[in-house]
Design a protein around this motif. Structure first.
Motif, mmCIF file in Angstrom:
data_model
loop_
_atom_site.group_PDB
_atom_site.id
_atom_site.type_symbol
_atom_site.label_atom_id
_atom_site.label_comp_id
_atom_site.label_asym_id
_atom_site.label_seq_id
_atom_site.Cartn_x
_atom_site.Cartn_y
_atom_site.Cartn_z
ATOM 1 N N LYS A 1 -6.301 -7.534 0.476
ATOM 2 C CA LYS A 1 -4.891 -7.244 0.764
ATOM 3 C C LYS A 1 -4.742 -6.682 2.184
ATOM 4 N N PHE B 1 0.817 -1.212 0.000
ATOM 5 C CA PHE B 1 0.000 0.000 0.000
ATOM 6 C C PHE B 1 0.854 1.267 0.000
ATOM 7 N N LEU C 1 -11.015 1.276 0.422
ATOM 8 C CA LEU C 1 -10.515 0.143 -0.343
ATOM 9 C C LEU C 1 -11.647 -0.593 -1.057
ATOM 10 N N ARG D 1 -5.812 0.317 -8.253
ATOM 11 C CA ARG D 1 -6.529 -0.956 -8.339
ATOM 12 C C ARG D 1 -6.986 -1.460 -6.964
ATOM 13 N N PHE D 2 -6.471 -0.871 -5.876
ATOM 14 C CA PHE D 2 -6.873 -1.259 -4.533
ATOM 15 C C PHE D 2 -7.916 -0.314 -3.938
ATOM 16 N N ARG E 1 -10.503 -5.946 -3.785
ATOM 17 C CA ARG E 1 -9.108 -6.394 -3.902
ATOM 18 C C ARG E 1 -8.257 -5.757 -2.801
ATOM 19 N N GLY E 2 -8.450 -4.467 -2.582
ATOM 20 C CA GLY E 2 -7.724 -3.782 -1.521
ATOM 21 C C GLY E 2 -8.095 -4.292 -0.139
#
Length: 191
Positions: A172, A150, A165, A156-157, A168-169
């Protein structure tokens, strides 16, 4: 032996992550992050939370739950109105308070995540990170946790608001917080 109690305390990122885990996985994952051992996790994330609001409104959760470990995800909302040094100092004070007054054995202060297309905010995040690494280092019961992946904000997150977020974020973020809890557990078990 009683379960190890972990409080994940913070702002909307914590609330949203808990909701994400419940919707996309199951209550078991949210209850113990799929970690081995006797572990009890409590989530307390309120949108818009700053460090002063956490001290004023949320310490009853610490008192009631009596966690062994506290994961703090704070600072994002503070940096919109307060300097990095003031924010970092407030986080340091909260870390000390949790240990000295509430008996928290291990504290983890998590990185504030960058925002997309917000150079001033991201500069404040850089300053906050440097400050926290210095002031938390001498505290044997608290450490700074960097959310890997991060540091360089990737769109993309991020959700469409460029602050929170996306799925996907969130996944993660879950993996990173799980790593933070694992590190806390190792420190806790060694003490």
């Amino acid at each position: 032996m009683a379960p190890v109690r972990v409080l994940v305390l913070g702002h909307s990122f914590i609330h949203r992550l808990h909701t994400f885990l419940l919707r996309n996985f199951n209550a078991h994952i949210a209850a113990n992050l799929s970690l081995p051992g006797d572990l009890q996790i409590r989530w307390h994330g309120i949108g818009g939370r700053t460090v002063p609001k956490t001290v004023r409104f949320d310490l009853h959760v610490v008192e009631e739950f009596t966690p062994n470990i506290v994961i703090l995800q704070l600072g994002t909302n503070d940096l919109t109105t307060t300097s990095a040094v003031e924010t970092g100092s407030a986080i340091e004070d909260l870390s000390r308070l949790l240990h000295e007054s509430y008996g928290v054995q291990v504290g983890c202060v998590c990185q504030t995540i960058y925002r997309l297309n917000s150079p001033y905010f991201n500069k404040q995040v850089d300053l906050l990170t440097k400050y926290l690494k210095v002031v938390l280092e001498p505290l044997p019961y608290t450490f700074y946790w960097r959310h890997r992946g991060f540091w360089r904000c990737k769109s993309r997150f991020l959700a469409r608001d460029s602050v929170h977020l996306n799925n996907r974020g969130s996944y993660k973020f879950f993996r990173s917080l799980r790593g933070a809890v694992l590190r806390c557990m190792r420190i806790f078990m060694a003490s």
